[in-house]
Design a protein around this motif. Structure first.
Motif, PDB file in Angstrom:
ATOM      1  N   ARG A  61       0.834  -1.208   0.000  1.00 10.84           N
ATOM      2  CA  ARG A  61       0.000   0.000   0.000  1.00 10.84           C
ATOM      3  C   ARG A  61       0.869   1.257   0.000  1.00 10.84           C
ATOM      4  NH1 ARG A  61      -2.474  -3.642   3.564  1.00 10.84           N
ATOM      5  NH2 ARG A  61      -1.243  -2.780   5.268  1.00 10.84           N
ATOM      6  N   PRO A  62       0.430   2.327  -0.684  1.00  7.99           N
ATOM      7  CA  PRO A  62       1.229   3.559  -0.756  1.00  7.99           C
ATOM      8  C   PRO A  62       1.103   4.379   0.525  1.00  7.99           C
ATOM      9  CG  PRO A  62      -0.830   3.870  -1.906  1.00  7.99           C
ATOM     10  CD  PRO A  62      -0.812   2.434  -1.469  1.00  7.99           C
ATOM     11  N   VAL A  63       2.022   5.308   0.701  1.00  3.48           N
ATOM     12  CA  VAL A  63       1.979   6.255   1.820  1.00  3.48           C
ATOM     13  C   VAL A  63       2.220   7.655   1.274  1.00  3.48           C
ATOM     14  CG1 VAL A  63       2.687   4.648   3.629  1.00  3.48           C
ATOM     15  CG2 VAL A  63       4.429   5.826   2.277  1.00  3.48           C
ATOM     16  N   THR A  64       1.767   8.650   2.027  1.00  5.44           N
ATOM     17  CA  THR A  64       1.890  10.040   1.598  1.00  5.44           C
ATOM     18  C   THR A  64       2.336  10.887   2.779  1.00  5.44           C
ATOM     19  OG1 THR A  64       0.106   9.729   0.003  1.00  5.44           O
ATOM     20  CG2 THR A  64       0.715  11.993   0.545  1.00  5.44           C
ATOM     21  N   ALA A  65       3.263  11.795   2.517  1.00  9.47           N
ATOM     22  CA  ALA A  65       3.768  12.693   3.559  1.00  9.47           C
ATOM     23  C   ALA A  65       3.270  14.108   3.316  1.00  9.47           C
ATOM     24  CB  ALA A  65       5.298  12.680   3.590  1.00  9.47           C
ATOM     25  N   LEU A  66       2.972  14.806   4.419  1.00  9.53           N
ATOM     26  CA  LEU A  66       2.557  16.206   4.367  1.00  9.53           C
ATOM     27  C   LEU A  66       3.504  17.021   5.237  1.00  9.53           C
ATOM     28  CD1 LEU A  66      -0.117  14.472   3.805  1.00  9.53           C
ATOM     29  CD2 LEU A  66      -1.361  16.466   4.647  1.00  9.53           C
ATOM     30  N   ILE A  67       3.895  18.194   4.763  1.00  4.29           N
ATOM     31  CA  ILE A  67       4.654  19.142   5.583  1.00  4.29           C
ATOM     32  C   ILE A  67       3.863  20.442   5.654  1.00  4.29           C
ATOM     33  CG2 ILE A  67       6.717  20.572   5.709  1.00  4.29           C
ATOM     34  CD1 ILE A  67       8.383  18.350   4.766  1.00  4.29           C
ATOM     35  N   PHE A  68       3.654  20.915   6.893  1.00  3.88           N
ATOM     36  CA  PHE A  68       2.900  22.146   7.145  1.00  3.88           C
ATOM     37  C   PHE A  68       3.860  23.211   7.666  1.00  3.88           C
ATOM     38  CE2 PHE A  68       0.592  18.331   8.307  1.00  3.88           C
ATOM     39  CZ  PHE A  68      -0.619  18.421   7.656  1.00  3.88           C
ATOM     40  N   LEU A 106      -7.104  14.910  11.159  1.00 10.00           N
ATOM     41  CA  LEU A 106      -6.492  13.687  10.650  1.00 10.00           C
ATOM     42  C   LEU A 106      -7.233  12.474  11.196  1.00 10.00           C
ATOM     43  CD1 LEU A 106      -4.283  15.578   9.628  1.00 10.00           C
ATOM     44  CD2 LEU A 106      -2.582  13.951  10.460  1.00 10.00           C
ATOM     45  N   ARG A 107      -7.034  11.339  10.569  1.00 16.60           N
ATOM     46  CA  ARG A 107      -7.677  10.107  11.016  1.00 16.60           C
ATOM     47  C   ARG A 107      -6.844   9.437  12.097  1.00 16.60           C
ATOM     48  NH1 ARG A 107      -7.386   7.929   5.030  1.00 16.60           N
ATOM     49  NH2 ARG A 107      -5.271   8.534   5.622  1.00 16.60           N
ATOM     50  N   ILE A 108      -7.445   8.453  12.742  1.00 17.95           N
ATOM     51  CA  ILE A 108      -6.728   7.749  13.805  1.00 17.95           C
ATOM     52  C   ILE A 108      -5.500   7.042  13.267  1.00 17.95           C
ATOM     53  CG2 ILE A 108      -6.927   5.888  15.509  1.00 17.95           C
ATOM     54  CD1 ILE A 108      -9.848   6.548  15.793  1.00 17.95           C
ATOM     55  N   SER A 109      -5.569   6.565  12.040  1.00 23.21           N
ATOM     56  CA  SER A 109      -4.454   5.818  11.446  1.00 23.21           C
ATOM     57  C   SER A 109      -3.325   6.721  10.976  1.00 23.21           C
ATOM     58  CB  SER A 109      -4.958   4.982  10.269  1.00 23.21           C
ATOM     59  OG  SER A 109      -5.551   5.818   9.281  1.00 23.21           O
ATOM     60  N   ASP A 110      -3.534   8.049  10.942  1.00 23.35           N
ATOM     61  CA  ASP A 110      -2.517   8.978  10.464  1.00 23.35           C
ATOM     62  C   ASP A 110      -1.565   9.365  11.594  1.00 23.35           C
ATOM     63  OD1 ASP A 110      -3.914   8.914   8.076  1.00 23.35           O
ATOM     64  OD2 ASP A 110      -5.084  10.698   8.558  1.00 23.35           O
ATOM     65  N   CYS A 123      -2.177   6.307   2.725  1.00 19.45           N
ATOM     66  CA  CYS A 123      -3.175   6.396   1.662  1.00 19.45           C
ATOM     67  C   CYS A 123      -2.509   6.943   0.412  1.00 19.45           C
ATOM     68  CB  CYS A 123      -4.343   7.301   2.088  1.00 19.45           C
ATOM     69  SG  CYS A 123      -3.874   9.025   2.367  1.00 19.45           S
ATOM     70  N   ALA A 124      -3.267   7.023  -0.658  1.00 24.91           N
ATOM     71  CA  ALA A 124      -2.750   7.552  -1.915  1.00 24.91           C
ATOM     72  C   ALA A 124      -2.692   9.080  -1.860  1.00 24.91           C
ATOM     73  CB  ALA A 124      -3.635   7.094  -3.074  1.00 24.91           C
ATOM     74  N   LEU A 125      -1.983   9.655  -2.829  1.00 27.60           N
ATOM     75  CA  LEU A 125      -1.758  11.099  -2.858  1.00 27.60           C
ATOM     76  C   LEU A 125      -3.067  11.877  -2.935  1.00 27.60           C
ATOM     77  CD1 LEU A 125       0.306  13.456  -3.140  1.00 27.60           C
ATOM     78  CD2 LEU A 125       0.129  13.143  -5.623  1.00 27.60           C
ATOM     79  N   GLU A 126      -3.997  11.428  -3.768  1.00 24.92           N
ATOM     80  CA  GLU A 126      -5.251  12.173  -3.971  1.00 24.92           C
ATOM     81  C   GLU A 126      -6.038  12.310  -2.672  1.00 24.92           C
ATOM     82  OE1 GLU A 126      -4.260   9.597  -5.666  1.00 24.92           O
ATOM     83  OE2 GLU A 126      -3.685  10.500  -7.596  1.00 24.92           O
ATOM     84  N   THR A 173      -2.895  31.247   8.708  1.00 23.89           N
ATOM     85  CA  THR A 173      -2.907  30.471   7.472  1.00 23.89           C
ATOM     86  C   THR A 173      -1.693  29.561   7.469  1.00 23.89           C
ATOM     87  OG1 THR A 173      -1.662  32.145   6.233  1.00 23.89           O
ATOM     88  CG2 THR A 173      -4.078  32.305   6.198  1.00 23.89           C
ATOM     89  N   VAL A 174      -1.748  28.536   6.633  1.00 24.74           N
ATOM     90  CA  VAL A 174      -0.661  27.561   6.580  1.00 24.74           C
ATOM     91  C   VAL A 174      -0.454  27.135   5.140  1.00 24.74           C
ATOM     92  CG1 VAL A 174      -2.248  25.629   6.999  1.00 24.74           C
ATOM     93  CG2 VAL A 174       0.191  25.375   7.518  1.00 24.74           C
ATOM     94  N   SER A 175       0.799  26.917   4.797  1.00 25.24           N
ATOM     95  CA  SER A 175       1.155  26.363   3.489  1.00 25.24           C
ATOM     96  C   SER A 175       1.515  24.892   3.683  1.00 25.24           C
ATOM     97  CB  SER A 175       2.337  27.119   2.880  1.00 25.24           C
ATOM     98  OG  SER A 175       2.016  28.489   2.708  1.00 25.24           O
ATOM     99  N   ILE A 176       1.096  24.067   2.710  1.00 22.85           N
ATOM    100  CA  ILE A 176       1.247  22.621   2.874  1.00 22.85           C
ATOM    101  C   ILE A 176       1.830  22.020   1.603  1.00 22.85           C
ATOM    102  CG2 ILE A 176       0.060  20.462   3.452  1.00 22.85           C
ATOM    103  CD1 ILE A 176      -2.197  22.143   4.664  1.00 22.85           C
ATOM    104  N   GLY A 177       2.837  21.187   1.794  1.00 24.31           N
ATOM    105  CA  GLY A 177       3.403  20.412   0.699  1.00 24.31           C
ATOM    106  C   GLY A 177       3.061  18.945   0.869  1.00 24.31           C
ATOM    107  N   VAL A 178       2.674  18.294  -0.226  1.00 24.33           N
ATOM    108  CA  VAL A 178       2.232  16.904  -0.180  1.00 24.33           C
ATOM    109  C   VAL A 178       3.032  16.096  -1.184  1.00 24.33           C
ATOM    110  CG1 VAL A 178       0.242  15.349  -0.322  1.00 24.33           C
ATOM    111  CG2 VAL A 178      -0.096  17.734   0.368  1.00 24.33           C
ATOM    112  N   ALA A 179       3.498  14.922  -0.746  1.00 25.69           N
ATOM    113  CA  ALA A 179       4.244  14.038  -1.649  1.00 25.69           C
ATOM    114  C   ALA A 179       3.873  12.599  -1.337  1.00 25.69           C
ATOM    115  CB  ALA A 179       5.746  14.245  -1.497  1.00 25.69           C
ATOM    116  N   GLY A 180       3.542  11.860  -2.376  1.00 29.04           N
ATOM    117  CA  GLY A 180       3.198  10.449  -2.206  1.00 29.04           C
ATOM    118  C   GLY A 180       4.201   9.560  -2.904  1.00 29.04           C
ATOM    119  N   GLY A 181       4.247   8.332  -2.481  1.00 30.56           N
ATOM    120  CA  GLY A 181       5.173   7.395  -3.090  1.00 30.56           C
ATOM    121  C   GLY A 181       4.639   5.986  -3.017  1.00 30.56           C
ATOM    122  N   PRO A 182       5.221   5.090  -3.776  1.00 30.47           N
ATOM    123  CA  PRO A 182       4.765   3.691  -3.759  1.00 30.47           C
ATOM    124  C   PRO A 182       5.112   3.021  -2.441  1.00 30.47           C
ATOM    125  CG  PRO A 182       6.770   3.918  -5.064  1.00 30.47           C
ATOM    126  CD  PRO A 182       6.343   5.304  -4.692  1.00 30.47           C
TER     127      PRO A 182
END
Length: 404
Positions: free
Chosen positions: A248-255, A287-291, A307-310, A338-347
């Motif tokens: 399963r894929p994972v996705t990282a967020l930076i705030f 966020l969800r409990i699994s995050d 989860c996936a990037l989308e 306000t906050v800026s967020i970068g999102v990156a997903g990977g396999p």
């Protein structure tokens, strides 16, 4: 070779008194109320056993009842100490119920039926031992591998006390035969072992809790209560490994909170700290409990979503909108949040460092694009080796020649 039960009981009383004083001392040193409860219980139990052993025939009916009642109160205190240790309130009615039941039974039954009185007393102590074991068993959800001795010791204590009751033939003999039977000797030996074993269990539990607290302090951010960089990285490594095993894929967020330095300059650092705590709450609530989420430095936070990037982009937008609409107002006036967020997903199996590096690049794009927005990485992250080489300013490795 026969053992003198009186001597064994006195030895048990002295051992219990010494251990009780030690527990009381450490309870005061560490300001641990549970240790104080255990210490006082041991001292009361030691006094009760010693007085009953030395002067049971000369105390008189009232004093004898009082001495035995103190012993049952001590058993109730051991149970309540387990409750206090796990953050529960003491059960004061239950503390005195055993002693009251003993007094009522003694005043109701034939005063010459020593075997019956010992049976009732053993049953009361066994019930308290079972309650103590149940109290410790109720904490099994904490998944502490060494918790089983804490339950086995009181269970064995209750089993030894109740065994003569189960084997009813032992109690059908005369009172004199019963008082000199092997069970009296067994009780005295078991009392010593139980006193020592219980203290061992107590210090094992206290030590385990202390180690857990230190580990939590080392991996937590003291201001927000979230994971710090170290704790976040360790937790993410486990999640990435788990998700990789399922493909399963994972996705990282930076705030990154926008214009945070100006907030500190205009309103002071206490206001800035409140903004950080507010944003931590916004992240946790959206966020969800699994995050996983954590504060990785200054006004920068990160999250890992299995989860996936989308899907992660939708979560990021939810966090951004919630923080923007927080409506913080202080004495100096409203504060723009306000906050800026970068999102990156990977396999599956993508390393955390690679995900964070790609998310950080996307965050930089969000800052350049006007802030208060979510940006995704334009390409899949580099492999860990290539990312490290790029970070060090080294060229990518040469491709291996294809052998025909």
């Amino acid at each position: 070779m026969s053992l003198d039960s009186i001597t064994l009981y006195l030895v048990a009383a002295m051992v219990a008194a010494l251990l009780g004083a030690m527990l009381l001392f450490f309870g005061r040193q560490e300001r641990n109320p549970a240790l104080k409860w255990w210490g006082i219980a041991y001292l009361l139990g030691a006094a009760s056993v010693a007085l009953w052993t030395i002067a049971s025939n000369s105390l008189g009916e009232i004093l004898s009842l009082t001495v035995n009642a103190i012993g049952f109160v001590a058993c109730g205190m051991v149970w309540n100490a387990a409750r206090v240790f796990h953050g529960r309130k003491p059960n004061l009615p239950g503390l005195a119920l055993g002693a009251l039941a003993w007094i009522a039974a003694v005043m109701t039954f034939d005063p010459h039926a020593a075997a019956l009185r010992m049976t009732i007393g053993a049953a009361i102590v066994a019930i308290y031992a079972a309650l103590t074991a149940a109290e410790l068993w109720s904490e099994r959800r904490k998944a502490q591998q060494r918790r089983w001795p804490a339950m086995i010791v009181p269970v064995l204590h209750g089993f030894v006390l109740m065994l003569p009751i189960v084997l009813g033939d032992v109690l059908r003999s005369s009172d004199q035969q019963f008082s000199s039977s092997i069970w009296v000797t067994a009780f005295s030996i078991e009392l010593v072992l139980y006193a020592v074993g219980t203290v061992f269990v107590i210090f094992m539990l206290v030590s385990e809790r202390t180690v857990t607290a230190h580990k939590k302090a080392a991996s937590s951010d003291p201001l927000t209560g979230m994971l710090n960089r170290r704790g976040f990285a360790e937790a993410c490594a486990r999640v990435i490994e788990r998700e990789a095993s399922g493909g399963r894929p994972v996705t990282a967020l930076i705030f990154d909170i926008d214009h945070f330095k100006s907030i500190n300059d205009r309103f002071g650092h206490p206001a800035g700290d409140e903004i950080l705590k507010l944003f931590a709450t916004v992240i946790v609530n959206n966020l969800r409990i699994s995050d996983l989420s954590g504060r990785i430095g200054g006004e920068e936070f990160a999250a890992l979503l299995p989860c996936a990037l989308e899907e992660a982009v939708l979560v990021a937008e939810r966090v951004r909108e919630a923080f923007e609409n927080a409506g913080i107002v202080i004495e100096e006036g409203p504060v723009d949040t306000t906050v800026s967020i970068g999102v990156a997903g990977g396999p599956a199996g993508t390393e955390l460092e690679v995900l964070l590096a790609a998310a950080d690049t996307a965050l930089y794009q969000a800052k350049r694009g006007g802030r208060n927005r979510v940006e995704t990485a334009e390409e899949l992250p580099l492999s860990l080796e290539n990312w490290r080489r790029k970070s060090a300013g080294l060229p990518p490795p040469k491709p291996r020649p294809v052998v025909a």
